[in-house]
Write a protein that holds these residues in place. Structure first.
Motif, short mmCIF file in Angstrom:
data_model
loop_
_atom_site.label_atom_id
_atom_site.label_comp_id
_atom_site.label_asym_id
_atom_site.label_seq_id
_atom_site.Cartn_x
_atom_site.Cartn_y
_atom_site.Cartn_z
N ASP A 74 0.84 -1.21 0.00
CA ASP A 74 0.00 0.00 0.00
C ASP A 74 0.87 1.26 0.00
OD1 ASP A 74 -2.37 -1.43 -0.04
OD2 ASP A 74 -2.71 -1.26 2.13
N GLN A 75 1.90 1.25 0.82
CA GLN A 75 2.78 2.41 0.90
C GLN A 75 3.52 2.62 -0.42
OE1 GLN A 75 2.66 4.45 3.68
NE2 GLN A 75 3.60 5.77 2.18
N LEU A 76 3.91 1.55 -1.08
CA LEU A 76 4.58 1.68 -2.38
C LEU A 76 3.62 2.26 -3.42
CD1 LEU A 76 6.77 -1.53 -2.54
CD2 LEU A 76 7.50 0.83 -2.09
N ARG A 77 2.36 1.87 -3.36
CA ARG A 77 1.37 2.44 -4.28
C ARG A 77 1.25 3.95 -4.06
NH1 ARG A 77 -0.55 -2.51 -3.89
NH2 ARG A 77 -2.17 -2.61 -2.36
N VAL A 78 1.24 4.36 -2.80
CA VAL A 78 1.19 5.78 -2.48
C VAL A 78 2.43 6.49 -3.05
CG1 VAL A 78 1.30 7.44 -0.56
CG2 VAL A 78 -0.28 5.50 -0.45
#
Length: 122
Positions: A74-78
């Motif tokens: 999720d953080q990488l998507r952000v």
């Protein structure tokens, strides 16, 4: 069959690959000029490294949506979203957060090996 194809089809645990790739991207960004070109280059390398195991990572994250693997992805998507929008600093912060969260993906033996001398820095 190439060694890369063999690696992907063996269904090994993809989390060590994710952990290492995110940590490498973090180091690269922290040593960079922190401009958008550096961010895009680091994220492109990260994406290329994770692309062969993306389906495995997505399946594992779906199986434990509240777990650290899902949080890292999720953080990488952000981070990718910030980079696409032309915001390098939040993208870098996202990679740093992902790398910090990815520490939770390691087993106790790996953590002990990697941080064996951590006490000397206290």
């Amino acid at each position: 069959m190439t060694s890369t194809a063999k690696h992907v089809t063996q269904r090994r645990d993809p989390t060590p690959v994710l952990r290492q790739a995110v940590q490498t991207a973090q180091r690269r960004l922290l040593l960079s000029d922190r401009d958008l070109a550096d961010v895009n280059e680091a994220l492109a390398s990260l994406f290329a490294e994770l692309a062969p195991i993306h389906d495995q990572l997505a399946a594992a994250a779906a199986a434990a949506p509240g777990g650290p693997l899902a949080a890292v992805l999720d953080q990488l998507r952000v981070s990718f979203g910030h980079a696409v929008d032309g915001r390098p600093e939040p993208a870098i912060n996202g990679v740093i957060t992902a790398a910090t969260t990815a520490i939770r993906l390691a087993d106790a033996a790996t953590l002990e090996r990697e941080y064996a001398d951590a006490a000397r820095w206290r």
